[in-house]
Design an enzyme around this catalytic site. Sequence first.
Site, short mmCIF file in Angstrom:
data_model
loop_
_atom_site.label_atom_id
_atom_site.label_comp_id
_atom_site.label_asym_id
_atom_site.label_seq_id
_atom_site.Cartn_x
_atom_site.Cartn_y
_atom_site.Cartn_z
N ASP A 35 -2.94 -3.94 2.82
CA ASP A 35 -3.22 -3.29 4.11
C ASP A 35 -2.29 -3.76 5.22
O ASP A 35 -2.01 -4.95 5.36
CB ASP A 35 -4.66 -3.58 4.53
CG ASP A 35 -5.66 -2.86 3.64
OD1 ASP A 35 -5.25 -2.28 2.62
OD2 ASP A 35 -6.85 -2.89 3.98
N ASP A 78 -9.37 5.10 -3.39
CA ASP A 78 -9.06 3.68 -3.17
C ASP A 78 -9.66 2.82 -4.29
O ASP A 78 -10.88 2.82 -4.48
CB ASP A 78 -9.66 3.30 -1.80
CG ASP A 78 -9.14 1.99 -1.27
OD1 ASP A 78 -8.44 1.27 -2.02
OD2 ASP A 78 -9.44 1.67 -0.10
N GLY A 97 -0.06 -0.64 -4.77
CA GLY A 97 1.24 -0.80 -5.43
C GLY A 97 1.17 -1.51 -6.77
O GLY A 97 2.20 -1.83 -7.37
N GLU A 149 -3.91 1.96 -4.50
CA GLU A 149 -4.14 0.81 -5.40
C GLU A 149 -3.12 -0.27 -5.14
O GLU A 149 -2.80 -1.05 -6.00
CB GLU A 149 -4.24 1.24 -6.87
CG GLU A 149 -3.17 2.19 -7.36
CD GLU A 149 -1.90 1.46 -7.74
OE1 GLU A 149 -1.11 1.15 -6.81
OE2 GLU A 149 -1.67 1.23 -8.93
C1 GLA Z 1 -8.83 -0.73 1.65
C2 GLA Z 1 -7.70 0.21 2.01
C3 GLA Z 1 -7.73 0.50 3.49
C4 GLA Z 1 -9.07 1.10 3.87
C5 GLA Z 1 -10.20 0.17 3.45
C6 GLA Z 1 -11.56 0.82 3.63
O1 GLA Z 1 -8.66 -1.99 2.23
O2 GLA Z 1 -6.46 -0.33 1.63
O3 GLA Z 1 -6.69 1.38 3.85
O4 GLA Z 1 -9.22 2.35 3.25
O5 GLA Z 1 -10.08 -0.19 2.08
O6 GLA Z 1 -12.60 0.01 3.19
#
Ligand code: GLA
Length: 516
Positions: A343, A283, A322, A320
């Site tokens: 998210d 991530d 997109g 990342e």
């Molecule tokens: C980002 C990701 C989520 C999750 C959180 C965890 O926001 O997009 O899917 O993994 O981090 O902190």
Amino acid sequence: MRTPRLALLALLVPLACAQAPPLAGTWKGTQTFTRGTQTTTVETTYVLSASGATFSGLVFTRGDRREVVNGTVDGTHLAYGLRNPFVPESTPQPFTAELTADGLAVTAVRRPPPPGTPARAGRGPAPPLVLHRISDDTVYHLPPALAHAPLPPFRALPPNGLALTPPMGWNSWNKFHAAVNDAGVRAMADTIVSSGMRDAGYVYVNIDDTWEGTRDAQGNIQSNSKFPDMKALGDYIHSKGLKFGIYSSPGPKTCAGYEGSYLHEDQDARTWASWGVDYLKYDWCSASSVYGPEEMKQAYEKMALALRATGRPIVLSLCEYGWLDVGEWGAAAGGNLWRTTGDISDRYASMANIGFNQNGRESAAGPGHWNDPDMLEIGNGGMTDDEYRTHLSLWSLLAAPLLAGNDLSKMTPDIRAILTNRDVISVDQDKLGRQGTRVSQQGSLEVWKKPLAGGAAAVGLFNRGDQPASLTVTWSDLGLPARPRARDLWTQQDLPRAAGYTAQIPAHGVVLLRVR
Ligand code: GLA
């Protein structure tokens, strides 16, 4: 002897004459935010170059990087925008600043909220940001502890042979966030088996953010006290016929502020392999603070190579959001899947907005490399069962990874039935691996189609409106046989053989068909 008036003048003259420092250079400032009893101090660095009445530069704050765009100087007054350089198509956020002898006082220009918008509790105006010029440097240098050698040039990697159909399993984040621990993950592993989910295809048990502890003296990453023994947990998951997934970031910190893999990529990959890890979600989070946009591909490739060097087959999930057209290079960087959006949340508007906006990305998807519109929210309580059926149908038409994100131990029979509908899952897991597309749209009604192996197709009839609606399709219009065999995958009924079909679709609902 001076008169008092002259003395006052003597005091004021140097103040009035104090020159504002030049704009070009490196500036730093801090802001202190208070929320309830919690106080956080945030440091911001501006690195600016100026030319006549314009300026440009970079801004670093909270693990993020922003570029200055359209910077103009009018006397001591500055106007500019800040834009995420990883999303160059995004709208810059407007700012103004005043250059004084004391520093650069920065103000975000906020559009006034529409009349009648209730004030958000606990959120006052942001504290002022005053930057002080600390050097003439117009180039950003990472702090010595974070400096990295140039990344090797990007080269397209061959496939790793994994994820020939979209990965399926469970992930801790959507429901549990930081409230995830060893006992909870074991309980999910038990329930995946007892609920029939494993046998329906959900095999990955993935721990998301907040498992990370500190590094030991040799720099090896350790789990925190919520996870006393990762190897034992991996063994437990494997003993159930399941696979073990973990989470990290190419940046120094994860999105929840835990230890990331930056400068420890090979070491972390070896540690995870020794724990029996089968899947990594990687991530981006704070990586913008240490890598520029031109380095993102290589930063992901670095971990892909580190995982491959362990000799253990490990699915690599790029997260990342997109940015930078990841579909164009995600597979070549060694990714088996990549997030295409920010998210998801457990609301129809969020799910529908993400899902229905995936049209057009289909050329990037195929066996071994998938678009990931984020994990499932099915069963988390914020949508109706019709909306959750839409969620699974749409994700299956999109050949999206199916990672359940609910508390499996509290799942109702209806939610279990949705998640384990094998006919719907078979659309997602179809061997051809084609991502479906929108065929037509009329108001809130949409028709989507996904070609399936053996010449069949899945057809989704969606009603995005908030009233029930009927929708008629003629098979030949969809490029399908004139009087095909068609089956409704939710009611499990065959349709009468005919030239078309009129579906009654509930509000926010779907009719999903297999046609051949
Ligand atoms: C980002 C990701 C989520 C999750 C959180 C965890 O926001 O997009 O899917 O993994 O981090 O902190």
